[in-house]
Design a protein around this motif. Structure first.
Motif, PDB file in Angstrom:
ATOM      1  N   CYS A  51       7.647  23.826  61.318  1.00  0.00           N
ATOM      2  CA  CYS A  51       8.182  22.467  61.262  1.00  0.00           C
ATOM      3  C   CYS A  51       9.611  22.516  61.762  1.00  0.00           C
ATOM      4  N   THR A  52      10.011  21.490  62.501  1.00  0.00           N
ATOM      5  CA  THR A  52      11.394  21.387  62.960  1.00  0.00           C
ATOM      6  C   THR A  52      12.076  20.269  62.192  1.00  0.00           C
ATOM      7  N   ALA A  53      13.159  20.623  61.509  1.00  0.00           N
ATOM      8  CA  ALA A  53      13.965  19.646  60.780  1.00  0.00           C
ATOM      9  C   ALA A  53      15.323  19.544  61.467  1.00  0.00           C
ATOM     10  N   ILE A  54      15.971  18.411  61.309  1.00  0.00           N
ATOM     11  CA  ILE A  54      17.335  18.237  61.805  1.00  0.00           C
ATOM     12  C   ILE A  54      18.238  18.034  60.598  1.00  0.00           C
ATOM     13  N   LEU A  55      19.218  18.929  60.457  1.00  0.00           N
ATOM     14  CA  LEU A  55      20.192  18.833  59.378  1.00  0.00           C
ATOM     15  C   LEU A  55      21.426  18.116  59.899  1.00  0.00           C
ATOM     16  N   THR A  56      21.972  17.219  59.110  1.00  0.00           N
ATOM     17  CA  THR A  56      23.211  16.519  59.444  1.00  0.00           C
ATOM     18  C   THR A  56      24.124  16.625  58.230  1.00  0.00           C
ATOM     19  N   LEU A 109      24.859  31.958  56.620  1.00  0.00           N
ATOM     20  CA  LEU A 109      25.606  30.936  57.339  1.00  0.00           C
ATOM     21  C   LEU A 109      24.768  30.376  58.489  1.00  0.00           C
ATOM     22  N   LEU A 110      24.640  29.061  58.536  1.00  0.00           N
ATOM     23  CA  LEU A 110      23.899  28.377  59.584  1.00  0.00           C
ATOM     24  C   LEU A 110      24.865  27.706  60.569  1.00  0.00           C
ATOM     25  N   ALA A 111      25.977  27.155  60.057  1.00  0.00           N
ATOM     26  CA  ALA A 111      26.964  26.480  60.906  1.00  0.00           C
ATOM     27  C   ALA A 111      28.302  26.445  60.176  1.00  0.00           C
ATOM     28  N   CYS A 112      29.364  26.242  60.952  1.00  0.00           N
ATOM     29  CA  CYS A 112      30.708  26.147  60.382  1.00  0.00           C
ATOM     30  C   CYS A 112      31.510  25.125  61.186  1.00  0.00           C
ATOM     31  N   GLN A 113      31.584  23.920  60.674  1.00  0.00           N
ATOM     32  CA  GLN A 113      32.380  22.848  61.262  1.00  0.00           C
ATOM     33  C   GLN A 113      32.398  21.686  60.276  1.00  0.00           C
ATOM     34  N   PRO A 114      33.362  20.755  60.391  1.00  0.00           N
ATOM     35  CA  PRO A 114      33.478  19.673  59.410  1.00  0.00           C
ATOM     36  C   PRO A 114      32.253  18.753  59.363  1.00  0.00           C
ATOM     37  N   SER A 115      31.683  18.438  60.511  1.00  0.00           N
ATOM     38  CA  SER A 115      30.525  17.554  60.574  1.00  0.00           C
ATOM     39  C   SER A 115      29.663  17.974  61.750  1.00  0.00           C
ATOM     40  N   GLY A 116      28.398  17.648  61.674  1.00  0.00           N
ATOM     41  CA  GLY A 116      27.540  17.969  62.805  1.00  0.00           C
ATOM     42  C   GLY A 116      26.080  17.841  62.465  1.00  0.00           C
ATOM     43  N   SER A 117      25.274  18.232  63.429  1.00  0.00           N
ATOM     44  CA  SER A 117      23.820  18.266  63.274  1.00  0.00           C
ATOM     45  C   SER A 117      23.324  19.548  63.920  1.00  0.00           C
ATOM     46  N   VAL A 118      22.264  20.091  63.366  1.00  0.00           N
ATOM     47  CA  VAL A 118      21.657  21.282  63.934  1.00  0.00           C
ATOM     48  C   VAL A 118      20.139  21.174  63.759  1.00  0.00           C
ATOM     49  N   GLN A 119      19.434  21.615  64.775  1.00  0.00           N
ATOM     50  CA  GLN A 119      17.982  21.641  64.726  1.00  0.00           C
ATOM     51  C   GLN A 119      17.546  22.945  64.076  1.00  0.00           C
ATOM     52  N   VAL A 120      16.622  22.854  63.137  1.00  0.00           N
ATOM     53  CA  VAL A 120      16.100  24.016  62.423  1.00  0.00           C
ATOM     54  C   VAL A 120      14.601  24.083  62.711  1.00  0.00           C
ATOM     55  N   PRO A 121      14.205  24.836  63.765  1.00  0.00           N
ATOM     56  CA  PRO A 121      12.802  24.833  64.202  1.00  0.00           C
ATOM     57  C   PRO A 121      11.936  25.899  63.535  1.00  0.00           C
ATOM     58  N   TRP A 122      12.420  26.555  62.505  1.00  0.00           N
ATOM     59  CA  TRP A 122      11.710  27.698  61.957  1.00  0.00           C
ATOM     60  C   TRP A 122      11.195  27.508  60.528  1.00  0.00           C
ATOM     61  N   ILE A 123      11.061  26.290  60.072  1.00  0.00           N
ATOM     62  CA  ILE A 123      10.531  26.024  58.729  1.00  0.00           C
ATOM     63  C   ILE A 123       9.036  26.347  58.727  1.00  0.00           C
ATOM     64  N   ARG A 124       8.605  27.169  57.756  1.00  0.00           N
ATOM     65  CA  ARG A 124       7.192  27.584  57.681  1.00  0.00           C
ATOM     66  C   ARG A 124       6.611  27.247  56.310  1.00  0.00           C
ATOM     67  N   PRO A 125       5.335  26.896  56.274  1.00  0.00           N
ATOM     68  CA  PRO A 125       4.671  26.636  54.991  1.00  0.00           C
ATOM     69  C   PRO A 125       4.698  27.882  54.107  1.00  0.00           C
ATOM     70  N   GLY A 126       4.693  27.665  52.802  1.00  0.00           N
ATOM     71  CA  GLY A 126       4.657  28.775  51.856  1.00  0.00           C
ATOM     72  C   GLY A 126       6.026  29.316  51.487  1.00  0.00           C
ATOM     73  N   HIS A 127       7.084  28.727  52.024  1.00  0.00           N
ATOM     74  CA  HIS A 127       8.446  29.155  51.708  1.00  0.00           C
ATOM     75  C   HIS A 127       9.253  27.959  51.216  1.00  0.00           C
ATOM     76  N   SER A 128      10.269  28.250  50.446  1.00  0.00           N
ATOM     77  CA  SER A 128      11.190  27.229  49.964  1.00  0.00           C
ATOM     78  C   SER A 128      12.536  27.445  50.666  1.00  0.00           C
ATOM     79  N   TYR A 129      13.119  26.370  51.194  1.00  0.00           N
ATOM     80  CA  TYR A 129      14.394  26.449  51.908  1.00  0.00           C
ATOM     81  C   TYR A 129      15.408  25.548  51.212  1.00  0.00           C
ATOM     82  N   THR A 130      16.574  26.095  50.930  1.00  0.00           N
ATOM     83  CA  THR A 130      17.659  25.310  50.333  1.00  0.00           C
ATOM     84  C   THR A 130      18.832  25.341  51.293  1.00  0.00           C
ATOM     85  N   PHE A 131      19.267  24.167  51.713  1.00  0.00           N
ATOM     86  CA  PHE A 131      20.418  24.031  52.604  1.00  0.00           C
ATOM     87  C   PHE A 131      21.578  23.480  51.792  1.00  0.00           C
TER      88      PHE A 131
END
Length: 189
Positions: free
Chosen positions: A133-138, A158-180
């Motif tokens: 699954c691809t999610a977009i974080l803002t 670490l996924l990103a380092c800046q005051p504001s932004g968006s990043v595409q996260v195309p690696w979400i897989r079933p059976g795992h829990s992700y906390t951003f």
């Protein structure tokens, strides 16, 4: 797989000089949704004598008169990201040129900040035919921020380092829990 988002709490900065004066802001910090640009905090004060409440946005801005009176509850619907707003109470008898001097000392002060906010879409995130699954974080913070991810409650990375932004996260897989998570940071190191 469900994508979870965590909103950390932030420290509230408040200071009262005289014990018979209260000055507070609710909410503080002020949360701004990712789709919004402003939030409202309400300034409350009470004193045995009349006060004037001044506001200053960041250290280099000019003070503006916000309110007057012995007590009050006044909304401030213009709180923006990346700024710290300082509300300062002075005796009502002071002239603007005297504020903060020995003849017109600070009676009370409080600072209002915005809390870092992170959102993700879609949420929940469902796998496609490829099994991902691809999610977009803002995110938005009032300063430099670390955006971190933890998979299955393991160590945050670490996924990103800046005051504001968006990043595409195309690696979400079933059976795992992700906390951003998003946290204010001093550097990207």
């Amino acid at each position: 797989s469900l994508v979870a988002f965590f909103l950390p709490s932030a420290a509230v900065m408040a200071h009262t000089v005289e014990p018979n004066i209260t000055l507070s802001a609710t909410p503080n910090p002020c949360a701004i949704a990712s789709s919004e640009t402003l939030c409202t905090t309400t300034i409350n004060w009470a004193s045995s004598s009349p006060l004037q409440i001044w506001v200053k946005r960041n250290a280099n801005s000019a003070m503006q008169l916000f309110a007057r009176g012995k007590a009050g509850t006044v909304p401030a619907p213009w709180i923006q990201r990346r700024y710290t707003y300082t509300f300062t109470a002075y005796p009502n008898t002071c002239q603007k040129s005297e504020l903060g001097s020995s003849s017109c000392p600070v009676a009370a002060t409080i600072s209002v900040n915005t809390v870092p906010v992170i959102t993700g879409t879609p949420n929940p995130c469902f796998a496609d035919a490829s099994g991902k699954c691809t999610a977009i974080l803002t995110w938005h913070a009032n300063q430099l921020a670390h955006v971190l991810v933890s998979m299955d409650n393991n160590e945050e990375k670490l996924l990103a380092c800046q005051p504001s932004g968006s990043v595409q996260v195309p690696w979400i897989r079933p059976g795992h829990s992700y906390t951003f998570s998003v946290y204010n940071a001093k550097s990207c190191a």
